[in-house]
Write an enzyme that holds these catalytic residues in place. Structure first.
Site, PDB file in Angstrom:
ATOM      1  N   ARG A  54      28.312  98.198  47.356  1.00 52.84           N
ATOM      2  CA  ARG A  54      27.101  98.830  46.826  1.00 52.84           C
ATOM      3  C   ARG A  54      27.481  99.873  45.784  1.00 52.84           C
ATOM      4  O   ARG A  54      28.493 100.573  45.938  1.00 52.84           O
ATOM      5  CB  ARG A  54      26.315  99.510  47.941  1.00 52.84           C
ATOM      6  CG  ARG A  54      25.828  98.579  49.014  1.00 52.84           C
ATOM      7  CD  ARG A  54      25.169  99.326  50.148  1.00 52.84           C
ATOM      8  NE  ARG A  54      26.132 100.203  50.813  1.00 52.84           N
ATOM      9  CZ  ARG A  54      25.897 100.857  51.954  1.00 52.84           C
ATOM     10  NH1 ARG A  54      24.710 100.761  52.541  1.00 52.84           N
ATOM     11  NH2 ARG A  54      26.814 101.630  52.495  1.00 52.84           N
ATOM     12  N   ARG A  58      23.670 102.682  47.088  1.00 50.18           N
ATOM     13  CA  ARG A  58      23.733 103.630  48.211  1.00 50.18           C
ATOM     14  C   ARG A  58      23.649 105.017  47.609  1.00 50.18           C
ATOM     15  O   ARG A  58      24.414 105.359  46.705  1.00 50.18           O
ATOM     16  CB  ARG A  58      25.052 103.429  48.969  1.00 50.18           C
ATOM     17  CG  ARG A  58      25.348 104.483  50.024  1.00 50.18           C
ATOM     18  CD  ARG A  58      24.379 104.354  51.181  1.00 50.18           C
ATOM     19  NE  ARG A  58      24.807 105.075  52.360  1.00 50.18           N
ATOM     20  CZ  ARG A  58      24.671 106.374  52.560  1.00 50.18           C
ATOM     21  NH1 ARG A  58      24.139 107.143  51.624  1.00 50.18           N
ATOM     22  NH2 ARG A  58      25.065 106.910  53.686  1.00 50.18           N
ATOM     23  N   GLU A 109      19.411 105.417  61.005  1.00 48.52           N
ATOM     24  CA  GLU A 109      19.463 103.958  61.045  1.00 48.52           C
ATOM     25  C   GLU A 109      18.251 103.431  61.797  1.00 48.52           C
ATOM     26  O   GLU A 109      17.586 104.160  62.533  1.00 48.52           O
ATOM     27  CB  GLU A 109      20.759 103.497  61.715  1.00 48.52           C
ATOM     28  CG  GLU A 109      22.024 103.925  60.984  1.00 48.52           C
ATOM     29  CD  GLU A 109      22.115 103.414  59.558  1.00 48.52           C
ATOM     30  OE1 GLU A 109      21.740 102.251  59.311  1.00 48.52           O
ATOM     31  OE2 GLU A 109      22.544 104.188  58.684  1.00 48.52           O
TER      32      GLU A 109
END
Length: 155
Positions: free
Chosen positions: A101, A57, A65
């Protein structure tokens, strides 16, 4: 006569090669504090997957999104920039987010890709403390992108 000419040409070629390599930064030792990896695919505008399967990330930014304005543009641009390429991954204070992540800044040829996406109007600034290493650069890019009408700022 020909011997002198050949020597002169060899010297010129040698000096030109050294000059070119110096100009391109070949002799500069890269001082990165991160690890290198290859981006195997882009998941969205602020998340990538590395060749070893780890997901990363990008720190300090947020992209739209799926289904929102500029989602596709940010994902495509990130793909153009890093997919299939060797990149430098630089961490900040925290190693991973709550989803497991890796949290990283991605560098390609000494350029901070996180900042570049903001500058191009494809990402917004999204600072979460304590990960603030490049906050000022991201903020500058954010302010300049808003005035230059990048994808997120166009009407």
């Amino acid at each position: 006569m020909y011997k002198k000419l050949i020597i002169i040409l060899v010297v010129i070629a040698f000096i030109s090669t050294i000059g070119y390599l110096s100009f391109t930064g070949f002799f500069i030792q890269k001082d990165y504090s991160g690890e290198t990896s290859v981006v195997s695919r882009v998941i969205d505008g602020d998340t990538v997957e590395l060749i070893d399967g780890e997901r990363v990330r990008l720190i300090g930014i947020d992209t739209p999104e799926k289904g929102n304005k500029c989602y596709k543009e940010s994902a495509i641009r990130l793909s153009e920039l890093v997919e299939g390429k060797d990149v430098i991954l630089e961490r900040d204070v925290e190693d991973k987010d709550r989803y497991g992540r890796l949290l990283r800044f991605i560098f390609l040829y000494k350029e901070n890709i996180n900042v570049k996406l903001v500058r191009e109007g494809l990402a917004k600034m999204y600072t979460i403390k304590p990960n603030v290493k490049y906050h000022e650069e991201i903020q500058e890019a954010f302010l300049s992108a808003r005035t230059e009408s990048g994808c997120l700022w166009s009407s």
